[in-house]
Design a protein around this motif. Structure first.
Motif, short mmCIF file in Angstrom:
data_model
loop_
_atom_site.label_atom_id
_atom_site.label_comp_id
_atom_site.label_asym_id
_atom_site.label_seq_id
_atom_site.Cartn_x
_atom_site.Cartn_y
_atom_site.Cartn_z
N ARG A 158 0.81 -1.21 0.00
CA ARG A 158 0.00 0.00 0.00
C ARG A 158 0.85 1.27 0.00
O ARG A 158 0.59 2.20 -0.76
CB ARG A 158 -0.94 0.02 1.20
N SER A 159 1.90 1.31 0.81
CA SER A 159 2.73 2.52 0.87
C SER A 159 3.43 2.75 -0.48
O SER A 159 3.56 3.89 -0.92
CB SER A 159 3.75 2.42 1.99
N ASP A 160 3.85 1.66 -1.13
CA ASP A 160 4.47 1.80 -2.45
C ASP A 160 3.46 2.31 -3.48
O ASP A 160 3.79 3.15 -4.31
CB ASP A 160 5.05 0.47 -2.92
N LEU A 161 2.24 1.83 -3.40
CA LEU A 161 1.20 2.28 -4.33
C LEU A 161 0.89 3.76 -4.11
O LEU A 161 0.70 4.52 -5.07
CB LEU A 161 -0.07 1.44 -4.16
N ASP A 162 0.85 4.18 -2.85
CA ASP A 162 0.61 5.59 -2.55
C ASP A 162 1.76 6.45 -3.08
O ASP A 162 1.54 7.54 -3.60
CB ASP A 162 0.44 5.80 -1.04
N ARG A 163 2.98 5.94 -2.95
CA ARG A 163 4.14 6.69 -3.43
C ARG A 163 4.13 6.78 -4.95
O ARG A 163 4.49 7.81 -5.52
CB ARG A 163 5.42 6.02 -2.96
N ILE A 164 3.69 5.73 -5.62
CA ILE A 164 3.59 5.76 -7.07
C ILE A 164 2.61 6.84 -7.52
O ILE A 164 2.84 7.53 -8.51
CB ILE A 164 3.19 4.37 -7.62
N GLU A 165 1.54 7.00 -6.78
CA GLU A 165 0.57 8.05 -7.11
C GLU A 165 1.22 9.42 -7.13
O GLU A 165 0.87 10.27 -7.94
CB GLU A 165 -0.59 8.04 -6.09
N THR A 166 2.17 9.66 -6.22
CA THR A 166 2.82 10.98 -6.16
C THR A 166 3.80 11.17 -7.31
O THR A 166 4.19 12.30 -7.60
CB THR A 166 3.56 11.19 -4.83
#
Length: 149
Positions: free
Chosen positions: A40-48
């Motif tokens: 999840r944290s990696d997916l959130d970071r990809i969004e940025t």
């Protein structure tokens, strides 16, 4: 009686297979849920990393601020949106002109490449300014591709 026993045992066998499949699906779902939580944290970071495709104002502000911090002047000539068949992400293409010292221009490019956005610089054409016979003044025409959501 034997025929009924056969039918019931076949039905029982099929039901046990269904139960085994459902247990396997439940386990797979649990593993998938755990994987999602860990990513999840990696997916959130990809969004940025992705620019807002419809209104890239925040990214344009980033370009202008980075240019100012690098002590160069930029002019964004055009913006084009493209979506490729093989790529699910939208791409934004910016054609730009920059002027300033060569060292400052290199700082600017370094900041772009090390930014939190997915940027590719291409079609780079750098030439010495005509009035800068002894200085290191340059004018650079280039394009950048940035991934958008």
């Amino acid at each position: 009686l034997l025929e009924n026993i056969k039918k019931n045992s076949n039905r029982l066998f099929l039901e046990k297979e269904k139960i085994a499949l459902l247990k396997q699906e439940k386990e797979n779902f649990k593993r998938l849920e755990e994987s999602y939580e860990s990513l999840r944290s990696d997916l959130d970071r990809i969004e940025t990393l992705l620019v807002k495709g419809d209104i890239p104002v925040e990214f344009i502000d980033f370009l202008e601020k980075t240019a100012t911090d690098s002590q160069i002047q930029i002019n964004i000539a055009s913006l084009t949106k493209k979506t490729e068949k093989d790529n699910p992400w939208q791409n934004l293409f910016f054609e730009m002109t920059a002027s300033g010292s060569f060292t400052d221009f290199l700082k600017f490019l370094g900041k772009l490449e090390n930014s939190s956005y997915l940027i590719e610089v291409f079609d780079l054409n750098v030439k010495k300014t005509s009035e800068a016979k002894t200085s290191t003044g340059v004018i650079a025409d280039f394009s950048i591709k940035v991934f958008a959501k």
